[in-house]
Design an enzyme around this catalytic site. Structure first.
Site, PDB file in Angstrom:
ATOM      1  N   HIS A  22      -5.479   0.264   6.530  1.00  0.00           N
ATOM      2  CA  HIS A  22      -5.122  -0.145   8.404  1.00  0.00           C
ATOM      3  C   HIS A  22      -6.148   0.259   9.217  1.00  0.00           C
ATOM      4  O   HIS A  22      -6.970  -1.302   9.858  1.00  0.00           O
ATOM      5  CB  HIS A  22      -3.670  -0.203   9.204  1.00  0.00           C
ATOM      6  CG  HIS A  22      -2.793   0.456   8.420  1.00  0.00           C
ATOM      7  ND1 HIS A  22      -2.505  -1.093   7.892  1.00  0.00           N
ATOM      8  CD2 HIS A  22      -1.320   0.879   8.328  1.00  0.00           C
ATOM      9  CE1 HIS A  22      -1.411  -0.100   6.804  1.00  0.00           C
ATOM     10  NE2 HIS A  22      -0.743   0.919   7.224  1.00  0.00           N
TER      11      HIS A  22
ATOM     12  N   ASP B  43      -2.130   7.382   4.216  1.00  0.00           N
ATOM     13  CA  ASP B  43      -2.030   5.913   4.740  1.00  0.00           C
ATOM     14  C   ASP B  43      -2.336   5.797   5.995  1.00  0.00           C
ATOM     15  O   ASP B  43      -1.848   4.180   5.759  1.00  0.00           O
ATOM     16  CB  ASP B  43      -0.890   6.557   5.538  1.00  0.00           C
ATOM     17  CG  ASP B  43       0.822   6.448   5.873  1.00  0.00           C
ATOM     18  OD1 ASP B  43       1.380   5.730   5.201  1.00  0.00           O
ATOM     19  OD2 ASP B  43       0.814   6.424   7.450  1.00  0.00           O
TER      20      ASP B  43
ATOM     21  N   GLU C  91       0.451   6.284  17.431  1.00  0.00           N
ATOM     22  CA  GLU C  91       1.759   6.631  16.652  1.00  0.00           C
ATOM     23  C   GLU C  91       3.385   7.278  17.453  1.00  0.00           C
ATOM     24  O   GLU C  91       2.341   8.754  17.236  1.00  0.00           O
ATOM     25  CB  GLU C  91       2.475   6.797  15.598  1.00  0.00           C
ATOM     26  CG  GLU C  91       2.206   5.104  14.892  1.00  0.00           C
ATOM     27  CD  GLU C  91       2.200   5.135  13.466  1.00  0.00           C
ATOM     28  OE1 GLU C  91       3.454   4.888  13.074  1.00  0.00           O
ATOM     29  OE2 GLU C  91       1.924   6.319  12.661  1.00  0.00           O
TER      30      GLU C  91
ATOM     31  N   LYS D 260       1.001  -1.065  -0.222  1.00  0.00           N
ATOM     32  CA  LYS D 260      -0.351  -0.237  -0.031  1.00  0.00           C
ATOM     33  C   LYS D 260       0.437   1.417   0.181  1.00  0.00           C
ATOM     34  O   LYS D 260       2.141   0.742   0.445  1.00  0.00           O
ATOM     35  CB  LYS D 260      -0.787   0.396   1.076  1.00  0.00           C
ATOM     36  CG  LYS D 260       0.085   0.061   2.700  1.00  0.00           C
ATOM     37  CD  LYS D 260      -1.018   0.583   3.676  1.00  0.00           C
ATOM     38  CE  LYS D 260      -0.931   2.146   4.005  1.00  0.00           C
ATOM     39  NZ  LYS D 260       0.503   2.549   4.405  1.00  0.00           N
TER      40      LYS D 260
HETATM   41  C1  BG6 Z   1       2.264   2.027   7.284  1.00  0.00           C
HETATM   42  C2  BG6 Z   1       2.582   3.426   7.368  1.00  0.00           C
HETATM   43  O1  BG6 Z   1       1.888   1.168   6.883  1.00  0.00           O
HETATM   44  O2  BG6 Z   1       2.034   2.273   9.145  1.00  0.00           O
HETATM   45  C3  BG6 Z   1       2.985   4.021   8.176  1.00  0.00           C
HETATM   46  O3  BG6 Z   1       2.766   3.576   6.182  1.00  0.00           O
HETATM   47  C4  BG6 Z   1       3.059   3.700  10.176  1.00  0.00           C
HETATM   48  O4  BG6 Z   1       2.855   5.647   8.361  1.00  0.00           O
HETATM   49  C5  BG6 Z   1       3.294   2.463   9.603  1.00  0.00           C
HETATM   50  O5  BG6 Z   1       4.222   4.087  11.116  1.00  0.00           O
HETATM   51  C6  BG6 Z   1       2.689   1.959  11.227  1.00  0.00           C
HETATM   52  O6  BG6 Z   1       2.963   0.365  11.190  1.00  0.00           O
HETATM   53  P1  BG6 Z   1       2.984  -0.356  12.484  1.00  0.00           P
HETATM   54  O7  BG6 Z   1       2.828  -1.908  12.629  1.00  0.00           O
HETATM   55  O8  BG6 Z   1       4.722   0.064  13.537  1.00  0.00           O
HETATM   56  O9  BG6 Z   1       1.808   0.403  13.697  1.00  0.00           O
END
Ligand code: BG6
Length: 492
Positions: free
Chosen positions: A243, A238, A219, A151
């Site tokens: 997600h 994003d 985050e 993605k």
């Molecule tokens: C990615 C995004 O798909 O997922 C990022 O592009 C983000 O911006 C990341 O930081 C978060 O993934 P995880 O697994 O660390 O929650």
């Protein structure tokens, strides 16, 4: 190598485009290493790493050792396995958009047409379509080939459809694996087990028993080093389009008739299509976007979004989104689903909170507090656990109810190394199991819901609301949820 019971795969060739990139070094190569350690990758399997840099295989190995190895914890590293893993790698310098450069790849693959062949595009999405065209033109697509893409797939419905058309010219839909790495996370897959492997939850999983659902992906990281990509993308594209919506649909879908990949994906897409469209004024009423300003994290000062070198001073890109969504179905009509994601927030947490309704009539209200409603918390990271809040009588001489948690900690229960999401996904691609990948119509349905939100924001003269780094986002997100007399679970 350890014999973990992981089933051995058929021999395969794994062609990794964008092999020198950040994702390959941080996640993909370590994931392949772990599967190699489990003895799951047959001796004949090859990992062909392709990228534009002019490197020989030994020079690439030096980079892998410098950049991928640090992403494997010392305790998980077995030197002998690492050495045999490196021997599987061949490096190929190739510009994936230039026809004449495919000869060396074709030579490498010649004679291996009967094998599973994976083309993994860990490249800029801007060259997905061209790369697929070139792979096809070079005659490299065999019946056992698959293509995997990261993605974001496009920037909106229209651009996603263009990419998908190009994909469809080169590969059949069953050969396409669209990755959302959240679908490889253990706790996400566990949601399916929790809902459909137990009889307890299903009768409660509906509007009559549930008051609201909150899904948060916060985050603490900023966009450091990814400013160029991020400023053109923003949190809606994003994180929300993929997600967050994926978590929502797995939580809200109807029970599929089987675990057959299409049975599961058919149910997921029904939820996406049932999302109440947000358009025009409804968008401004039901969404909040924010952008982080300078603040502090772990007592250290951090700069604001627009202070980074690679971000324009007047950027209006959102680094935070909160949305009040509804699903128009018998099961969910009228129940708010709050979605929230942001960078530079107080903590890194991915969590689903299901708030149940209060008891219809409390017999205890004259003595102390009345019942605290039940709450189910499914935490995906940093720790992985499921907690159910129930009311019990506190020990003592009168009837005083207290909320306590039934706790299931996955680390304690299973006590072994957790697979990184990509390990599971890479293996599924080789095995040819598309359950945890997004189908074309699913991607389209997600964009269909997202595009009007983006459009209303673009047309509005409001800027994203500022929020201080290290906070839980702008106060407007609290106002959004307070319209339903609710608060975010982290504020309770
Ligand atoms: C990615 C995004 O798909 O997922 C990022 O592009 C983000 O911006 C990341 O930081 C978060 O993934 P995880 O697994 O660390 O929650």
């Amino acid at each position: 190598m350890s014999d973990s019971g992981a089933s051995r795969l058929e021999p395969f060739d794994f062609v990794l485009f964008g092999a020198t990139g950040d994702l390959s070094m941080r996640k993909l190569l370590p994931a392949l290493y772990f599967r190699h350690c489990e003895g799951q990758i047959p001796d004949e399997a090859r990992i062909i790493c392709a990228a534009r840099s002019q490197l020989t295989t030994p020079e690439f190995i030096v980079r892998v050792t410098a950049e991928a190895l640090p992403n494997i914890k010392k305790n998980d590293l077995v030197d002998a396995h690492w050495q045999t893993f490196l021997q599987r790698i061949t490096y190929l310098s190739i510009d994936a958009t230039v026809t004449s450069q495919y000869q060396s790849l074709a030579d490498l693959l010649l004679g291996y047409e009967d094998r599973i062949r994976v083309f993994y595009l860990s490249t800029s999405p801007g060259i997905f379509a061209e790369t697929c065209r070139q792979i096809k033109a070079a005659g490299l697509v065999t019946p056992k080939s698959r293509v995997a893409l990261e993605k974001p797939l496009g920037r909106d419905l229209q651009s996603a459809e263009l990419i998908n058309d190009e994909l469809a010219n080169a590969f059949s839909e069953s050969q396409v694996y669209r990755i959302d790495h959240y679908l490889g996370k253990e706790t996400v897959q566990n949601l399916l087990a929790l809902r459909f492997g137990n009889v307890l939850f299903e009768p409660l999983w509906r509007r009559e028993r549930i008051k609201d659902v909150q899904i948060t992906i916060s985050e603490s990281l900023g966009v450091d080093g990814r400013g160029d990509f991020y400023d053109k993308t923003g949190a809606l594209r994003d994180m929300v389009q993929n997600h967050l919506l994926q978590l929502l649909v797995i939580l809200a879908m109807e029970p599929p008739a089987s675990s057959n990949p299409d049975a599961v994906r058919d149910e997921k897409i029904k939820v996406l299509r049932a999302l109440k469209p947000l358009q025009g004024k409804e968008v401004l009423k039901n969404t909040v976007r924010g952008q982080y300003t300078a603040g502090a994290l772990d007592d250290s000062p951090v700069p604001g979004y627009r202070e980074a070198d690679d971000i324009p001073d007047d950027s209006t890109t959102e680094t935070f989104v909160a949305i009040r969504a509804e699903i128009e179905s018998w099961r969910w009509k009228g129940i708010p689903f709050y979605l929230r994601t942001g960078k530079r927030m107080e903590q890194k947490v991915t969590e689903i909170v299901v708030n149940f309704r209060s008891v219809p009539h409390s017999i205890f209200k004259t003595v102390g507090e009345s019942n605290t409603p039940n709450r189910l918390i499914i935490r995906l990271q940093p720790d992985q656990n499921i907690r159910l809040r129930i009311s019990v009588k506190a020990w003592g001489d009168h009837m005083h109810l207290e909320p306590v948690f039934l706790d299931l900690d996955f680390n304690e229960t299973f006590g072994k190394r957790q697979l990184i999401a990509y390990e599971r996904l890479l293996i599924d691609i080789v095995r040819g199991n598309p359950t945890w990948f997004m189908r074309r119509d699913e991607v389209a349905a997600a964009w269909q819901w997202i595009d009007p939100i983006r459009q209303a924001w673009d047309e509005s003269d409001q800027r994203p609301d500022p929020y201080m780094s290290g906070s839980w986002g702008p106060s407007s997100a609290d106002v959004l949820i307070s319209q339903d007399d609710m608060t975010w679970a982290n504020n309770d």
